[in-house]
Write a protein that holds these residues in place. Structure first.
Motif, PDB file in Angstrom:
ATOM      1  N   THR A  55       0.836  -1.208   0.000  1.00 57.01           N
ATOM      2  CA  THR A  55       0.000   0.000   0.000  1.00 57.01           C
ATOM      3  C   THR A  55       0.865   1.248   0.000  1.00 57.01           C
ATOM      4  N   GLU A  56       1.900   1.270   0.843  1.00 61.00           N
ATOM      5  CA  GLU A  56       2.793   2.419   0.907  1.00 61.00           C
ATOM      6  C   GLU A  56       3.531   2.604  -0.414  1.00 61.00           C
ATOM      7  N   LEU A  57       3.954   1.512  -1.028  1.00 57.47           N
ATOM      8  CA  LEU A  57       4.670   1.593  -2.298  1.00 57.47           C
ATOM      9  C   LEU A  57       3.766   2.114  -3.403  1.00 57.47           C
ATOM     10  N   MET A  58       2.523   1.660  -3.429  1.00 54.57           N
ATOM     11  CA  MET A  58       1.585   2.140  -4.438  1.00 54.57           C
ATOM     12  C   MET A  58       1.333   3.636  -4.273  1.00 54.57           C
ATOM     13  N   ALA A  59       1.171   4.091  -3.044  1.00 56.61           N
ATOM     14  CA  ALA A  59       0.950   5.515  -2.787  1.00 56.61           C
ATOM     15  C   ALA A  59       2.176   6.321  -3.201  1.00 56.61           C
ATOM     16  N   HIS A  60       3.366   5.834  -2.876  1.00 57.58           N
ATOM     17  CA  HIS A  60       4.599   6.534  -3.235  1.00 57.58           C
ATOM     18  C   HIS A  60       4.761   6.575  -4.762  1.00 57.58           C
ATOM     19  N   THR A  61       4.484   5.461  -5.424  1.00 62.43           N
ATOM     20  CA  THR A  61       4.590   5.400  -6.875  1.00 62.43           C
ATOM     21  C   THR A  61       3.628   6.379  -7.527  1.00 62.43           C
ATOM     22  N   GLU A  62       2.411   6.452  -7.019  1.00 61.52           N
ATOM     23  CA  GLU A  62       1.424   7.384  -7.567  1.00 61.52           C
ATOM     24  C   GLU A  62       1.897   8.827  -7.401  1.00 61.52           C
ATOM     25  N   LYS A  63       2.471   9.131  -6.250  1.00 61.12           N
ATOM     26  CA  LYS A  63       2.977  10.478  -6.000  1.00 61.12           C
ATOM     27  C   LYS A  63       4.111  10.826  -6.968  1.00 61.12           C
ATOM     28  N   VAL A  64       5.031   9.873  -7.159  1.00 65.16           N
ATOM     29  CA  VAL A  64       6.160  10.107  -8.072  1.00 65.16           C
ATOM     30  C   VAL A  64       5.655  10.282  -9.500  1.00 65.16           C
ATOM     31  N   GLU A  65       4.719   9.439  -9.927  1.00 63.69           N
ATOM     32  CA  GLU A  65       4.163   9.560 -11.275  1.00 63.69           C
ATOM     33  C   GLU A  65       3.491  10.915 -11.468  1.00 63.69           C
ATOM     34  N   THR A  66       2.736  11.357 -10.473  1.00 63.03           N
ATOM     35  CA  THR A  66       2.057  12.651 -10.558  1.00 63.03           C
ATOM     36  C   THR A  66       3.072  13.777 -10.669  1.00 63.03           C
ATOM     37  N   ASN A  67       4.123  13.732  -9.856  1.00 64.38           N
ATOM     38  CA  ASN A  67       5.157  14.764  -9.921  1.00 64.38           C
ATOM     39  C   ASN A  67       5.863  14.765 -11.271  1.00 64.38           C
ATOM     40  N   LEU A  68       6.158  13.585 -11.787  1.00 64.58           N
ATOM     41  CA  LEU A  68       6.816  13.497 -13.090  1.00 64.58           C
ATOM     42  C   LEU A  68       5.937  14.064 -14.197  1.00 64.58           C
ATOM     43  N   LEU A  69       4.662  13.712 -14.161  1.00 64.38           N
ATOM     44  CA  LEU A  69       3.750  14.246 -15.181  1.00 64.38           C
ATOM     45  C   LEU A  69       3.623  15.762 -15.077  1.00 64.38           C
ATOM     46  N   SER A  70       3.547  16.270 -13.870  1.00 68.32           N
ATOM     47  CA  SER A  70       3.455  17.727 -13.680  1.00 68.32           C
ATOM     48  C   SER A  70       4.691  18.414 -14.244  1.00 68.32           C
ATOM     49  N   GLU A  71       5.856  17.892 -13.927  1.00 73.50           N
ATOM     50  CA  GLU A  71       7.097  18.483 -14.438  1.00 73.50           C
ATOM     51  C   GLU A  71       7.183  18.355 -15.946  1.00 73.50           C
ATOM     52  N   PHE A  72       6.735  17.248 -16.512  1.00 69.60           N
ATOM     53  CA  PHE A  72       6.750  17.088 -17.963  1.00 69.60           C
ATOM     54  C   PHE A  72       5.865  18.126 -18.618  1.00 69.60           C
ATOM     55  N   TRP A  73       4.667  18.331 -18.077  1.00 69.60           N
ATOM     56  CA  TRP A  73       3.758  19.295 -18.699  1.00 69.60           C
ATOM     57  C   TRP A  73       4.283  20.717 -18.563  1.00 69.60           C
ATOM     58  N   LYS A  74       4.948  21.038 -17.463  1.00 62.74           N
ATOM     59  CA  LYS A  74       5.577  22.360 -17.343  1.00 62.74           C
ATOM     60  C   LYS A  74       6.612  22.540 -18.454  1.00 62.74           C
ATOM     61  N   TRP A  75       7.451  21.513 -18.638  1.00 63.34           N
ATOM     62  CA  TRP A  75       8.483  21.568 -19.667  1.00 63.34           C
ATOM     63  C   TRP A  75       7.849  21.655 -21.048  1.00 63.34           C
ATOM     64  N   ALA A  76       6.816  20.839 -21.288  1.00 60.60           N
ATOM     65  CA  ALA A  76       6.173  20.809 -22.596  1.00 60.60           C
ATOM     66  C   ALA A  76       5.510  22.146 -22.910  1.00 60.60           C
ATOM     67  N   ARG A  77       4.874  22.762 -21.926  1.00 65.71           N
ATOM     68  CA  ARG A  77       4.233  24.067 -22.133  1.00 65.71           C
ATOM     69  C   ARG A  77       5.265  25.117 -22.536  1.00 65.71           C
ATOM     70  N   THR A  78       6.360  25.182 -21.785  1.00 62.37           N
ATOM     71  CA  THR A  78       7.378  26.195 -22.105  1.00 62.37           C
ATOM     72  C   THR A  78       8.040  25.897 -23.441  1.00 62.37           C
ATOM     73  N   SER A  79       8.246  24.640 -23.770  1.00 61.53           N
ATOM     74  CA  SER A  79       8.826  24.293 -25.074  1.00 61.53           C
ATOM     75  C   SER A  79       7.877  24.682 -26.189  1.00 61.53           C
ATOM     76  N   ASP A  80       6.587  24.438 -25.987  1.00 62.15           N
ATOM     77  CA  ASP A  80       5.590  24.801 -26.988  1.00 62.15           C
ATOM     78  C   ASP A  80       5.550  26.316 -27.194  1.00 62.15           C
ATOM     79  N   ILE A  81       5.591  27.062 -26.085  1.00 66.26           N
ATOM     80  CA  ILE A  81       5.570  28.533 -26.180  1.00 66.26           C
ATOM     81  C   ILE A  81       6.809  29.020 -26.927  1.00 66.26           C
TER      82      ILE A  81
END
Length: 103
Positions: A55-81
């Motif tokens: 359970t702890e690993l699944m929660a941690h993995t979800e948090k890491v995935e969410t952070n990675l996606l957020s950072e990717f979209w920040k990068w993608a937005r600025t690259s697109d601009i």
């Protein structure tokens, strides 16, 4: 030694061997029950702990995935601009006239 004493001692020896054998069997059975009980308790404890860790690993993995996606979209937005700005800058820049010689 008289035969009566000898037979009495033989009988006592036989009784003691039987009692010792019975005690040995009881001790063995008790030890096996105790070991099996401890094994079951340990298995239950390990299973519970594994469930908690999963359970702890699944929660941690979800948090890491969410952070990675957020950072990717920040990068993608600025690259697109940047790409759009570069494209609009290139489109807005007048082309240099070619040097042509007229005869």
């Amino acid at each position: 030694m008289d035969s009566e004493l000898k037979s009495y001692l033989d009988e006592m020896r036989s009784d003691l061997k039987g009692q010792i054998g019975g005690l040995r069997d009881e001790l063995k059975a008790h030890t096996e029950r105790s070991i099996n009980g401890l094994r079951d308790e340990l298995r239950t404890h390990i299973d519970r702990r594994l469930d908690i860790l999963r359970t702890e690993l699944m929660a941690h993995t979800e948090k890491v995935e969410t952070n990675l996606l957020s950072e990717f979209w920040k990068w993608a937005r600025t690259s697109d601009i940047r790409a759009r700005q570069t494209g609009s800058t290139l489109n807005a820049t007048p082309s240099t006239p070619s040097l042509s010689t007229s005869v």
